[in-house]
Design a protein around this motif. Structure first.
Motif, PDB file in Angstrom:
ATOM      1  N   GLU A  68       0.848  -1.183   0.000  1.00 17.16           N
ATOM      2  CA  GLU A  68       0.000   0.000   0.000  1.00 17.16           C
ATOM      3  C   GLU A  68       0.888   1.239   0.000  1.00 17.16           C
ATOM      4  OE1 GLU A  68      -3.766   0.932   2.310  1.00 17.16           O
ATOM      5  OE2 GLU A  68      -2.207   1.713   3.649  1.00 17.16           O
ATOM      6  N   THR A  71      -0.845   5.346   3.693  1.00 22.24           N
ATOM      7  CA  THR A  71      -1.561   4.564   4.720  1.00 22.24           C
ATOM      8  C   THR A  71      -2.410   5.422   5.641  1.00 22.24           C
ATOM      9  OG1 THR A  71       0.040   2.780   4.623  1.00 22.24           O
ATOM     10  CG2 THR A  71      -1.141   3.035   6.702  1.00 22.24           C
ATOM     11  N   THR A  73      -4.266   6.837   8.582  1.00 21.90           N
ATOM     12  CA  THR A  73      -4.600   6.205   9.866  1.00 21.90           C
ATOM     13  C   THR A  73      -5.014   4.739   9.722  1.00 21.90           C
ATOM     14  OG1 THR A  73      -6.862   7.081   9.761  1.00 21.90           O
ATOM     15  CG2 THR A  73      -5.224   8.400  10.958  1.00 21.90           C
ATOM     16  N   GLY A  74      -4.811   4.183   8.509  1.00 17.55           N
ATOM     17  CA  GLY A  74      -4.842   2.730   8.393  1.00 17.55           C
ATOM     18  C   GLY A  74      -6.124   2.061   7.952  1.00 17.55           C
ATOM     19  N   THR A  75      -7.105   2.822   7.432  1.00 17.55           N
ATOM     20  CA  THR A  75      -8.391   2.202   7.075  1.00 17.55           C
ATOM     21  C   THR A  75      -8.261   1.209   5.916  1.00 17.55           C
ATOM     22  OG1 THR A  75      -9.522   4.205   7.784  1.00 17.55           O
ATOM     23  CG2 THR A  75     -10.797   2.667   6.456  1.00 17.55           C
ATOM     24  N   CYS A  93       3.448   1.925   3.019  1.00 18.80           N
ATOM     25  CA  CYS A  93       4.380   3.046   2.835  1.00 18.80           C
ATOM     26  C   CYS A  93       3.715   4.341   3.289  1.00 18.80           C
ATOM     27  CB  CYS A  93       4.723   3.220   1.355  1.00 18.80           C
ATOM     28  SG  CYS A  93       5.294   1.744   0.521  1.00 18.80           S
ATOM     29  N   TYR A  99       0.278   9.963  11.879  1.00 23.84           N
ATOM     30  CA  TYR A  99      -0.915   9.307  11.335  1.00 23.84           C
ATOM     31  C   TYR A  99      -0.875   7.793  11.595  1.00 23.84           C
ATOM     32  CZ  TYR A  99      -1.487  13.561   8.430  1.00 23.84           C
ATOM     33  OH  TYR A  99      -1.640  14.837   7.977  1.00 23.84           O
ATOM     34  N   ALA A 123       7.668   6.891  -0.194  1.00 32.50           N
ATOM     35  CA  ALA A 123       7.241   5.616  -0.765  1.00 32.50           C
ATOM     36  C   ALA A 123       8.142   5.161  -1.910  1.00 32.50           C
ATOM     37  CB  ALA A 123       5.798   5.740  -1.245  1.00 32.50           C
ATOM     38  N   PHE A 140      -2.048  -0.986  -3.760  1.00 34.92           N
ATOM     39  CA  PHE A 140      -3.035   0.090  -3.679  1.00 34.92           C
ATOM     40  C   PHE A 140      -2.281   1.408  -3.578  1.00 34.92           C
ATOM     41  CE2 PHE A 140      -6.176   2.583  -0.963  1.00 34.92           C
ATOM     42  CZ  PHE A 140      -6.984   2.915  -2.033  1.00 34.92           C
ATOM     43  N   ASP A 142      -2.447   5.386  -2.995  1.00 35.63           N
ATOM     44  CA  ASP A 142      -3.329   6.407  -2.412  1.00 35.63           C
ATOM     45  C   ASP A 142      -2.503   7.427  -1.630  1.00 35.63           C
ATOM     46  OD1 ASP A 142      -5.624   7.756  -1.634  1.00 35.63           O
ATOM     47  OD2 ASP A 142      -6.084   6.394   0.014  1.00 35.63           O
ATOM     48  N   ALA A 143      -1.396   7.878  -2.213  1.00 34.06           N
ATOM     49  CA  ALA A 143      -0.538   8.844  -1.506  1.00 34.06           C
ATOM     50  C   ALA A 143      -0.532  10.168  -2.272  1.00 34.06           C
ATOM     51  CB  ALA A 143       0.868   8.269  -1.344  1.00 34.06           C
ATOM     52  N   ASP A 144       0.576  10.901  -2.211  1.00 34.33           N
ATOM     53  CA  ASP A 144       0.687  12.186  -2.916  1.00 34.33           C
ATOM     54  C   ASP A 144       0.452  11.980  -4.410  1.00 34.33           C
ATOM     55  OD1 ASP A 144       3.156  10.675  -2.592  1.00 34.33           O
ATOM     56  OD2 ASP A 144       4.083  12.238  -3.810  1.00 34.33           O
TER      57      ASP A 144
HETATM   58  C1  LIG Z   1      -4.974   9.865   1.122  1.00 38.80           C
HETATM   59  S1  LIG Z   1      -3.931   9.475   2.493  1.00 38.80           S
HETATM   60  C2  LIG Z   1      -4.029   7.706   2.542  1.00 38.80           C
HETATM   61  C3  LIG Z   1      -5.361   7.232   3.063  1.00 38.80           C
HETATM   62  C4  LIG Z   1      -5.402   5.778   3.442  1.00 38.80           C
HETATM   63  N1  LIG Z   1      -5.280   4.936   2.268  1.00 38.80           N
HETATM   64  C5  LIG Z   1      -6.638   5.456   4.248  1.00 38.80           C
HETATM   65  O1  LIG Z   1      -7.442   4.626   3.822  1.00 38.80           O
HETATM   66  O2  LIG Z   1      -6.817   6.063   5.309  1.00 38.80           O
HETATM   67  C6  LIG Z   1      -2.313   9.810   1.843  1.00 38.80           C
HETATM   68  C7  LIG Z   1      -1.163   9.400   2.745  1.00 38.80           C
HETATM   69  O3  LIG Z   1       0.018   9.470   1.941  1.00 38.80           O
HETATM   70  C8  LIG Z   1       1.088   9.854   2.752  1.00 38.80           C
HETATM   71  N2  LIG Z   1       2.163  10.384   1.886  1.00 38.80           N
HETATM   72  C9  LIG Z   1       2.242  11.593   1.295  1.00 38.80           C
HETATM   73  N3  LIG Z   1       3.363  11.682   0.573  1.00 38.80           N
HETATM   74  C10 LIG Z   1       4.012  10.499   0.694  1.00 38.80           C
HETATM   75  C11 LIG Z   1       5.233   9.972   0.205  1.00 38.80           C
HETATM   76  N4  LIG Z   1       6.026  10.681  -0.620  1.00 38.80           N
HETATM   77  N5  LIG Z   1       5.585   8.725   0.554  1.00 38.80           N
HETATM   78  C12 LIG Z   1       4.787   7.980   1.364  1.00 38.80           C
HETATM   79  N6  LIG Z   1       3.624   8.418   1.864  1.00 38.80           N
HETATM   80  C13 LIG Z   1       3.235   9.670   1.542  1.00 38.80           C
HETATM   81  C14 LIG Z   1       0.501  10.863   3.712  1.00 38.80           C
HETATM   82  O4  LIG Z   1       1.271  10.964   4.892  1.00 38.80           O
HETATM   83  C15 LIG Z   1      -0.901  10.301   3.948  1.00 38.80           C
HETATM   84  O5  LIG Z   1      -0.946   9.537   5.130  1.00 38.80           O
END
Ligand SMILES: C[S@@+](CC[C@H](N)C(=O)[O-])C[C@H]1O[C@@H](n2cnc3c(N)ncnc32)[C@H](O)[C@@H]1O
Length: 217
Positions: A68, A71, A73-75, A93, A99, A123, A140, A142-144
């Motif tokens: 992933e 992450t 808060t981990g949902t 990652c 968080y 990541a 999956f 779902d980050a930046d």
């Molecule tokens: C949209 S949230 C993820 C939501 C998660 N999938 C959930 O279900 O709660 C995006 C996450 O990406 C992380 N993030 C942002 N830039 C990142 C990077 N370069 N490498 C790893 N994580 C990153 C942020 O800290 C944040 O926790």
């Protein structure tokens, strides 16, 4: 018969969540704590139907090894990890200790903490350090948003044939049609590149903020 998705009103959303996607007590409390502690960012959590879909897909592909990217808060990780076999592994990652400290508590409560290998680092570094041969069953993203093309480039060659990549926020709230910032432009170009990528068979679903599913050929 209809040739397009029906608009999801609040009532219809509650109805669909009640019919197969309702979070259990642990997930409900994770949603509630995230909203209470991180109200500005709580919308980053995947929706209940996305979480259910991720668990469903994890079981469908018989995933044992998953990654992933993003992450929070981990949902989503909770949903994926619960659907792995007891000896399965999910590499998570993220760059935030704050968080993911919340995530860890809920993973422990759900009894899946030992299936999750959380790596706090950009990541791209974590992905580049993974074995390069195809070994991943599920990923999956779902980050930046500006990182998506690089995450895709690292993940696709590491997916085993039949492995599945899920990508969140491919609609950018609809702004992919008229990009307004760099993230919108990157995702708009990314979506075009995925649609042209012969290594995968991809479908874009109108789930939450748009979710692409891509199966490695
Ligand atoms: C949209 S949230 C993820 C939501 C998660 N999938 C959930 O279900 O709660 C995006 C996450 O990406 C992380 N993030 C942002 N830039 C990142 C990077 N370069 N490498 C790893 N994580 C990153 C942020 O800290 C944040 O926790």
């Amino acid at each position: 018969m209809t040739t397009r998705s029906v608009p999801i009103t609040d009532e219809l959303h509650s109805y669909l969540v009640a019919h197969g996607s309702a979070p259990d007590e642990v997930a409900r409390e994770l949603y509630a704590e995230t909203r209470a502690v991180l109200p500005e960012n709580a919308e980053m959590q995947v929706s209940p139907e996305q979480a259910a879909l991720l668990g469903f897909l994890t079981r469908l592909v018989g995933a044992r090894t998953a990654v992933e990217v993003g992450t929070f808060t981990g949902t989503s990780a909770l949903a994926i990890a619960r659907a792995l076999p007891a000896d399965g592994r999910l590499i998570c990652c993220d760059i935030s200790d704050e968080y993911t400290a919340i995530a860890r508590r809920y993973w422990r409560r759900a009894g899946v903490e030992d299936r999750i290998d959380l790596r706090i680092a950009p990541a791209l570094e974590t992905l580049r350090a993974l074995p390069t041969e195809p070994h991943l069953d599920l990923a999956f993203i779902d980050a930046d948003k500006v990182g998506y093309p690089a995450y895709w480039a690292e993940l696709v060659p590491r997916m085993r044939p039949g492995g599945l990549i899920g990508v969140d926020n491919v609609f950018r709230g609809g702004r992919v049609l008229a990009p307004q910032d760099e993230s919108d432009r990157v995702i708009s170009d990314f979506n075009d590149a995925v649609a042209r990528d012969d290594r995968v068979e991809a479908v874009m679903l109108p789930v939450a903020d748009g979710m692409t599913l891509a199966r490695r050929r």
